[in-house]
Design an enzyme around this catalytic site. Structure first.
Site, PDB file in Angstrom:
ATOM      1  NE  ARG A  43      18.214  -2.577 -11.363  1.00 42.89           N
ATOM      2  CZ  ARG A  43      17.989  -1.910 -10.222  1.00 42.89           C
ATOM      3  NH1 ARG A  43      16.803  -1.430  -9.965  1.00 42.89           N
ATOM      4  NH2 ARG A  43      18.953  -1.743  -9.366  1.00 42.89           N
ATOM      5  CE  LYS A 108       9.773  -1.682 -12.762  1.00 41.52           C
ATOM      6  NZ  LYS A 108      10.937  -2.189 -12.042  1.00 41.52           N
ATOM      7  NE  ARG A 244      26.278 -11.642 -16.585  1.00 41.70           N
ATOM      8  CZ  ARG A 244      25.166 -12.159 -16.988  1.00 41.70           C
ATOM      9  NH1 ARG A 244      25.171 -12.935 -18.047  1.00 41.70           N
ATOM     10  NH2 ARG A 244      24.051 -11.914 -16.358  1.00 41.70           N
TER      11      ARG A 244
END
Ligand code: BTN
Length: 246
Positions: A43, A108, A244
């Site tokens: 991201r 993570k 998009r």
């Protein structure tokens, strides 16, 4: 259901590959897996470290008959689904950092990159990209700029077969995406909240160049993050879905 599964030894990015396939009409339920990625993406424009053969790099295409504006909660739904699937495999102490980073003991373990495309009136399609650290060594992950872990470490050295793991995750994702299409975020919300990593803690939100600080006060019914700031409680929508036109 699943409709197509491609496995590549090397690819730029499984998300990019699936977006290319989507534009040429690949059906809902198409899957792309790779042993390594040369341009794996996370991201906020970050790179996703993707060494060969040791992790999971997976993307799944899902088509919906409705407009992309209905997908605001899907990243939390998939995050909760991922946490539960790995818990069923024996992982404990998993937590979700809003909207959908999967942590183990604050490090993570996996990241999700959800990308949606479609006309504003619908239909739309979604690419769910999962990067899961499985057996990556310290050396292979040495360039990662945040604390990270792997599923093997989280499972205490127990090794899960990658194929069985991927099959189990795909099953769970397909069921979740289907259910999200019918019922939205509601059936996933309490499950997400049960894994909320930083509830009640001071956090910092990065909105482009802007930094906002406050106390993390949980998630709203629509999946927005509540932040208690000196100006009062504010809600923020998950920004990881980049919208998009097709
Ligand atoms: C993040 O936490 O920033 C999201 C990481 C997502 C990585 C996966 S790996 C498979 C898929 N292909 C990509 O290029 N990115 C996602």
């Amino acid at each position: 259901h699943l409709s197509r599964l491609d496995i590549h030894p090397v690819i730029d990015s499984t998300n990019e590959e699936l977006k290319r396939l989507a534009s040429t009409g690949a059906p809902s339920g198409s899957v792309c897996l790779a042993e390594c990625q040369t341009a794996g993406r996370g991201r906020r424009g970050r790179a996703w470290v993707s060494p060969f053969g040791v992790n999971v790099y997976l993307s799944l295409l899902w088509r919906y008959p409705f407009a992309p504006s209905h997908l605001g909660g899907v990243s939390l739904a998939i995050g909760a689904t991922l946490a539960e699937a790995l818990t069923r495999l024996g992982a404990q102490e998993l937590a979700l950092k809003w909207p959908n980073d999967l942590l183990w003991r604050r490090r993570k373990l996996a990241g999700l990159l959800l990308e949606v495309a479609g006309e504003s009136q619908g239909p739309c399609h979604l690419v769910v990209g999962l990067g899961l650290n499985l057996g990556m060594t310290a050396g292979q992950g040495s360039t990662i700029d945040q604390p990270w872990t792997s599923l093997e470490e989280a499972l205490g050295g127990f090794t899960v077969g990658r194929n069985a793991l991927v099959a189990c995750l795909l099953d769970a994702f397909v069921e979740a995406l289907d259910r999200y299409g019918r019922e939205g975020l509601a059936p996933f919300l309490e499950r997400w909240r049960a894994h909320d990593a930083y509830l009640g803690e001071p956090v910092r939100l990065l909105l482009g160049e802007q930094v906002i600080e406050g106390i993390h006060a949980g998630v709203a019914e629509d999946g927005a993050l509540f932040l208690d700031t000196p100006e009062g409680r504010r809600a923020f929508q998950a920004g990881e879905i980049s919208l998009r036109r097709l």
